[in-house]
Design a protein around this motif. Structure first.
Motif, short mmCIF file in Angstrom:
data_model
loop_
_atom_site.label_atom_id
_atom_site.label_comp_id
_atom_site.label_asym_id
_atom_site.label_seq_id
_atom_site.Cartn_x
_atom_site.Cartn_y
_atom_site.Cartn_z
N MET A 1 49.29 36.00 42.16
CA MET A 1 48.29 36.90 42.71
C MET A 1 47.26 36.20 43.60
O MET A 1 46.22 36.77 43.91
CB MET A 1 47.57 37.63 41.55
N ARG A 2 47.57 34.99 44.03
CA ARG A 2 46.64 34.23 44.89
C ARG A 2 47.26 34.00 46.26
O ARG A 2 48.47 33.87 46.40
CB ARG A 2 46.29 32.88 44.27
N VAL B 1 49.87 40.19 53.42
CA VAL B 1 49.80 40.51 52.00
C VAL B 1 48.79 39.56 51.36
O VAL B 1 48.96 38.33 51.42
CB VAL B 1 51.17 40.38 51.32
N GLY C 1 46.83 38.42 48.01
CA GLY C 1 46.83 38.48 46.56
C GLY C 1 45.49 38.93 46.01
O GLY C 1 44.44 38.55 46.53
N ALA C 2 45.53 39.72 44.96
CA ALA C 2 44.31 40.28 44.40
C ALA C 2 43.37 39.21 43.86
O ALA C 2 42.15 39.40 43.82
CB ALA C 2 44.64 41.28 43.29
N THR D 1 42.82 36.27 45.21
CA THR D 1 42.32 35.43 46.28
C THR D 1 40.81 35.57 46.35
O THR D 1 40.28 36.69 46.41
CB THR D 1 42.95 35.84 47.62
N GLY E 1 40.73 41.36 45.16
CA GLY E 1 41.20 42.47 44.35
C GLY E 1 40.19 42.96 43.34
O GLY E 1 40.11 44.15 43.05
N SER F 1 48.35 42.97 44.63
CA SER F 1 48.12 42.51 46.00
C SER F 1 47.76 43.70 46.88
O SER F 1 47.89 44.87 46.48
CB SER F 1 49.35 41.79 46.56
N ARG G 1 48.40 45.08 50.89
CA ARG G 1 49.13 44.95 52.15
C ARG G 1 48.27 45.53 53.27
O ARG G 1 47.89 46.71 53.21
CB ARG G 1 50.48 45.66 52.07
#
Length: 284
Positions: free
Chosen positions: A60-61, A71, A73-74, A76, A113, A169, A171
């Motif tokens: 998720m990074r 895309v 990641g949540a 990040t 995220g 994630s 998009r």
């Protein structure tokens, strides 16, 4: 204050995290960056039975190129967003808004995220996701599904996420050749926005071919300013035309009144800030 007691788990994968949320029941909470959850725990505004820490879920990074979209990641962090070359090249509106989020310390811990899932109407990133027509990848016990930004935000601090769902994630379509700008008004530095405006404008032969505008803190969820977009599309990209379109910024908005600002003042701010954002994004 001291938080109420809770169970703690730190999964290493998305499926494991979803399982932990399912097992924890409807009172389980996700710990992403913790910039919203931890203060709520300390003030006992939230008393989860289980806290699911996503710090080890590496899937998720990061930011990756996926053809016509990015895309993200949540998990990040805001700071990683600010320093990512793909974001600056293909989704500069995200970087422009992220730069205004809180302070440097929060940006190093808070996550992309986490901000979106928290769904605070005064937060900067939900309106940006709305303006960019982002799509949210959600994982749950039944598998994964994609949710458009227009359906993700439901009400104040409420999204379509179920208690055992996880935002994995986001998009974001690439806006090649677009001008973008995020305009925000707050009373003091690093404070929540009284009103914010996310604007993206694509020009062609001196006219506005497409426009996307969304408002922060003008209702319980991000407000897409379709009236502004309709008024702009096909017109000459002049200062007068952008200013005229901005007059429709508050169409359909439902701002609240609070000790920081009245609803009437927020309506006025929406018009002023939309004009500024459009002029910056549209090059007028």
């Amino acid at each position: 204050m001291i938080p109420a007691a809770f169970d703690y788990t730190r999964p290493s994968g998305v499926d494991e995290a979803v399982g932990a949320l399912r097992d924890g029941g409807e009172d389980a909470k996700v710990l992403a960056g913790g910039q919203s959850l931890i203060p709520m725990l300390r003030m006992r505004l939230a008393s989860p039975t289980t806290v699911v820490d996503l710090g080890d879920v590496t899937e998720m990074r990061g930011v990756r190129d996926d053809g016509d979209a990015l895309v993200i990641g949540a998990m990040t962090t805001h700071d990683e967003i600010l320093h990512d070359p793909l974001v600056h090249e293909h989704a500069p509106l995200i970087a422009q808004a992220t730069e205004t989020v809180a302070d440097r310390q929060v940006r190093h811990l808070g996550t992309f995220g986490g901000s979106l899932a928290h769904a605070d109407p005064a937060g900067d990133l939900p309106s940006v996701a709305s303006a960019l027509d982002a799509t949210f990848e959600v994982a749950g016990p039944s598998g994964r599904r994609s949710v458009p930004a227009s359906e993700f935000f439901v009400d104040y601090l409420t999204t379509v996420l179920e208690p055992d769902d996880l935002l994995v994630s986001v998009r974001v379509p690439k806006l090649t050749g677009w001008g973008t700008h995020y305009e925000k008004f707050n009373r003091v530095a690093q404070a929540w926005a009284l009103v914010g405006v996310a604007a993206a404008v694509r020009r062609s032969n001196g006219s506005v071919a497409e426009a996307r505008v969304a408002l922060t803190n003008m209702g319980p969820t991000p407000v897409r300013a379709y009236g502004v977009e309709d008024a702009l599309t096909g017109t000459a990209a002049t200062e007068d035309s952008l200013a005229a379109a901005a007059q429709r910024a508050a169409d359909g908005a439902e701002p609240s009144s609070d000790p920081s600002a009245s609803a009437e003042y927020r309506m006025h701010l929406a018009t002023v800030l939309t004009r500024r954002a459009l002029q910056a994004a549209g090059g007028a």
